[in-house]
Design an enzyme around this catalytic site. Structure first.
Site, PDB file in Angstrom:
ATOM      1  NE  ARG A  46      -3.805   0.691   0.686  1.00 18.77           N
ATOM      2  CZ  ARG A  46      -4.684   0.923   0.042  1.00 18.77           C
ATOM      3  NH1 ARG A  46      -4.910   1.911  -0.606  1.00 18.77           N
ATOM      4  NH2 ARG A  46      -5.712   0.064   0.039  1.00 18.77           N
ATOM      5  CB  ILE A  60      -3.188   6.173   9.123  1.00 16.58           C
ATOM      6  CG1 ILE A  60      -3.244   7.029   7.695  1.00 16.58           C
ATOM      7  CG2 ILE A  60      -3.378   6.841  10.153  1.00 16.58           C
ATOM      8  CD1 ILE A  60      -4.870   7.132   7.520  1.00 16.58           C
ATOM      9  N   PRO A  61      -0.221   3.683   8.307  1.00 19.66           N
ATOM     10  CG  PRO A  61       1.614   2.436   9.027  1.00 19.66           C
ATOM     11  CD  PRO A  61       0.670   3.823   9.218  1.00 19.66           C
ATOM     12  CG  HIS A  62      -4.332   1.744   5.469  1.00 20.38           C
ATOM     13  ND1 HIS A  62      -3.904   2.892   5.408  1.00 20.38           N
ATOM     14  CD2 HIS A  62      -5.066   1.427   4.249  1.00 20.38           C
ATOM     15  CE1 HIS A  62      -4.309   3.551   4.387  1.00 20.38           C
ATOM     16  NE2 HIS A  62      -5.049   2.717   3.668  1.00 20.38           N
ATOM     17  N   GLY A  63      -3.315  -1.802   4.887  1.00 18.66           N
ATOM     18  CA  GLY A  63      -3.047  -3.070   3.934  1.00 18.66           C
ATOM     19  C   GLY A  63      -3.756  -2.648   2.719  1.00 18.66           C
TER      20      GLY A  63
END
Length: 143
Positions: A46, A60-63
């Site tokens: 991502r 805000i790291p997310h998949g």
């Protein structure tokens, strides 16, 4: 199940790079039972396609959408860094990892965005003495 608990907040993270911070966020989500270990790779994928830097010292790291099978439950991880990390040239002091089950991440994201859109609230988070104080400031995410 609350998406954010005291165990999912750290004020003494060890990462010194963006990649380490993403791994640290993923590891906290794994420890919370929210994601499988391969979620970290989805977070990196991502990040490679679009930066998760949001402004006001927040990333805000997310998949990816393809990583839905790696998500077991909605949850957050919060890491506050004393020394800002370099996030693609931007200073980041807060890394909030997000896993949203069944599209639940959008509501969680909006609640975090509201807090971080107010500079006063960001200052309160920076000054919070411990994880419990941070949890109190971010508690709305559990409602």
């Amino acid at each position: 199940m609350p998406v954010l608990t005291l165990e999912q907040i750290t004020t003494s993270p060890r990462a010194t790079t963006k990649d380490e911070a993403i791994q640290e966020a993923a590891d906290m989500l794994v420890a919370a039972g929210a994601v499988t270990p391969d979620y970290a790779d989805a977070m990196r994928a991502r990040e490679a396609s679009v930066s998760t830097y949001m402004g006001n010292l927040l990333a805000i790291p997310h998949g990816t959408n393809e990583s839905k099978d790696s998500i077991l439950a909605s949850a957050l991880s919060v890491a506050r860094y004393e020394t800002p990390l370099d996030w693609d040239g931007n200073p980041v002091k807060f890394v909030i990892g997000i896993a949203g089950k069944d599209g639940g991440h959008l509501e969680i994201l909006s609640k975090i965005a509201i807090v971080f859109s107010e500079e006063d609230d960001v200052a309160k988070l920076e000054a919070a003495p411990d994880a419990a104080a941070i949890l109190e400031l971010l508690g709305d995410v559990n409602e």
